[in-house]
Design an enzyme around this catalytic site. Structure first.
Site, PDB file in Angstrom:
ATOM      1  CE  LYS A  79      15.502  -4.517   5.806  1.00 11.24           C
ATOM      2  NZ  LYS A  79      14.117  -4.786   5.513  1.00 11.24           N
ATOM      3  CG  PHE A 107      -1.965  -3.141  10.039  1.00 14.44           C
ATOM      4  CD1 PHE A 107      -2.675  -4.271  10.238  1.00 14.44           C
ATOM      5  CD2 PHE A 107      -2.010  -2.105  10.834  1.00 14.44           C
ATOM      6  CE1 PHE A 107      -3.210  -4.234  11.594  1.00 14.44           C
ATOM      7  CE2 PHE A 107      -2.452  -2.158  11.938  1.00 14.44           C
ATOM      8  CZ  PHE A 107      -3.239  -3.253  12.564  1.00 14.44           C
ATOM      9  CB  THR A 156      10.075   5.358   4.199  1.00  9.72           C
ATOM     10  OG1 THR A 156      11.023   5.048   4.977  1.00  9.72           O
ATOM     11  CG2 THR A 156      10.374   4.693   3.057  1.00  9.72           C
ATOM     12  CE1 TYR A 165      17.984   0.528   7.851  1.00 15.51           C
ATOM     13  CE2 TYR A 165      19.457  -1.363   6.956  1.00 15.51           C
ATOM     14  CZ  TYR A 165      18.008  -0.742   7.157  1.00 15.51           C
ATOM     15  OH  TYR A 165      16.830  -1.210   6.734  1.00 15.51           O
ATOM     16  CB  SER A 220      -0.956  -0.045   1.317  1.00 19.39           C
ATOM     17  OG  SER A 220      -0.125   0.078   2.497  1.00 19.39           O
ATOM     18  CB  SER A 221       2.778   3.110   1.467  1.00 17.31           C
ATOM     19  OG  SER A 221       3.271   2.490   2.624  1.00 17.31           O
ATOM     20  N   GLY A 222       5.240   3.033  -0.158  1.00 15.15           N
ATOM     21  CA  GLY A 222       6.701   3.061  -0.524  1.00 15.15           C
ATOM     22  C   GLY A 222       6.824   1.724  -1.564  1.00 15.15           C
ATOM     23  CE1 TYR A 243      20.226   2.084   1.631  1.00 12.63           C
ATOM     24  CE2 TYR A 243      21.097   2.030   3.839  1.00 12.63           C
ATOM     25  CZ  TYR A 243      20.983   2.844   2.619  1.00 12.63           C
ATOM     26  OH  TYR A 243      21.813   3.774   2.441  1.00 12.63           O
TER      27      TYR A 243
END
Ligand code: NAD
Length: 397
Positions: free
Chosen positions: A243, A73, A275, A234, A49-51, A224
């Site tokens: 990740k 969601f 984001t 990260y 739904s996004s990104g 990433y």
């Protein structure tokens, strides 16, 4: 209702439906401007739904003529609440996707639950058939453990020493210091539980057990990698551990997918983009701003849609894959180019706060942040009343 951006601690608590429509429309137009490609027929997108998930959905629906089933969601509009951007993105994706004459379905609810997996299986068996591609593009701050009824939270923390860095306060337009503390062992475990690969693996096992994967089926998730400036927080932090877990599950699933379906389980390292989460990671906002600036200057800045279009057209279904020693697809090769990295890091370390705020790259980054929530589109009159109830009649069901 007049809808103006409502931002609390760098987080948008609302969205503008018509701006979300514009965001989806722009991506659809961009996808239609590229050459079509032979791709998967039936696609399941978890987090579409996004990104990156939405960009993947649009790229495949309009670029490869795919049927798409999205699980996301969302919060629905209620009283004075506008509803989440993803809620509106789903509605407007459906509106624009009508012209494809293909099947596009949305399930709104918790992807981590067995109930959602059962709903998707039931729908696929009745209406869609087996999947050729499963995209796992979920980003979440928490996951309900259905066995214990406990909500487990993910954390953006370091492992070892705390880290300091700058961040841009998007409401006050100021550069501020952000400190990220070091995680406990439990917080590392929790982040891996939420953002690692176990749920992705569950989805694939469930589809496999229900005979819902076609010969040659592929599955992919997004990681990433980044460079030294983002390493401590990260890759070297809690999210990096998650990740690593995601990547480990890809290796395990790849064995099964190869042996049973002559298919693949893949990881692609994607470019850093604006984001909801990026503003919480110290150094990430100024890294992305400087990166956008440098990549734009060299003519290699890509929109989120173009990035994902290139992934599927060139690297997943084309013959231009760039793979590293850990078999990850390096879609981020333009970001990680030595010259781009050198100039980005140099700029980050030498630029004053004032110049950072005036940088073209920062303006691009901020615009992206506003636009993913439906704000700052030139052709939308934000003084105009929005009839949320009327718009909601286009409910994605
Ligand atoms: P996003 O926040 O824009 O999208 C997350 C999606 O997950 C949404 O569709 C949301 O509805 C869905 N979602 C969250 N919780 C859910 C739940 N419980 N059930 C069902 N759906 C749920 O995130 P994004 O930035 O596009 O990130 C997607 C993936 O790409 C993540 O794995 C992220 O780590 C990775 N990635 C992001 C970047 C970046 O710079 N943004 C870079 C590389 C990789």
């Amino acid at each position: 209702m007049i809808i103006k951006p409502s931002i609390r601690s760098n987080f948008f608590t609302n969205s503008h439906p018509l701006g979300c429509r514009q965001n989806v429309y722009n991506q659809v137009l961009e996808a239609k401007s590229f050459q079509n490609f032979e791709g998967p027929k039936n696609v399941l997108i978890i987090g579409g739904s996004s990104g990156y998930g939405l960009a993947s959905r649009i790229a495949l629906a309009f670029g490869a003529n795919s049927n798409t089933l999205n699980v996301s969601f969302e919060s629905a509009p209620k009283a004075k609440k506008t509803g989440s951007s993803g809620w509106w993105n789903n509605i407007y994706f459906q509106e624009f996707a009508k012209e494809t004459k293909n099947l596009h379905k949305d399930f709104v609810g918790d992807a981590f639950s067995q109930e959602m997996k059962d709903n998707v299986i039931d729908y696929a068996k009745k209406h869609m058939g087996k999947f050729d591609l499963v995209i796992y593009s979920l980003a979440s701050g928490g996951r309900l453990n259905y066995a214990t009824n406990e909500i487990i939270k993910s954390h953006i923390k370091t492992i070892g020493e705390e880290a300091k860095g700058k961040t841009i306060d998007i409401l006050d337009l100021e550069v501020k210091e952000l400190v990220v503390t070091s995680a406990t062992e439990q917080e590392v475990k929790d982040t891996v539980y939420v953002m690692g690969g176990s749920d992705w693996h569950d989805w694939i096992d469930t589809l496999d057990q229900n005979d819902l994967l076609n010969p040659g089926a592929k599955t992919i998730s997004y990681t990433y990698v980044g460079g030294p400036t983002t390493e401590k927080i990260y890759r070297g932090g809690t999210v990096g551990k998650a990740k690593e877990d995601l990547e480990r599950h890809a290796v395990l699933m790849n064995e099964m997918m190869k042996n049973k379906y002559d298919g693949e389980a893949l990881i692609s390292s994607s470019k850093a983009v604006a984001t909801k989460a990026s503003v919480y990671i110290p150094s990430m906002t100024n890294y992305i701003s400087c990166l956008y600036d440098v990549m734009d200057r060299y003519g290699v800045h890509e929109s989120i849609l173009k990035h994902k279009y290139r992934l599927f057209r060139d690297m997943i279904y084309g013959n231009k894959r760039i793979v590293d020693s850990q078999k990850r697809i390096r879609l981020d090769h333009l970001e990680m180019d030595e010259k781009i990295q050198y100039e980005t890091v140099h700029m980050m370390h030498t630029i004053s706060n004032e110049d950072l705020l005036n940088l073209k790259g920062t303006k691009m980054f901020l615009k992206d942040i506003y636009q993913i929530n439906g704000f700052e589109f030139d052709n939308i009159n934000y003084e105009e009343d929005v009839d949320i109830d009327a718009l909601s009649e286009l409910h994605p069901e």
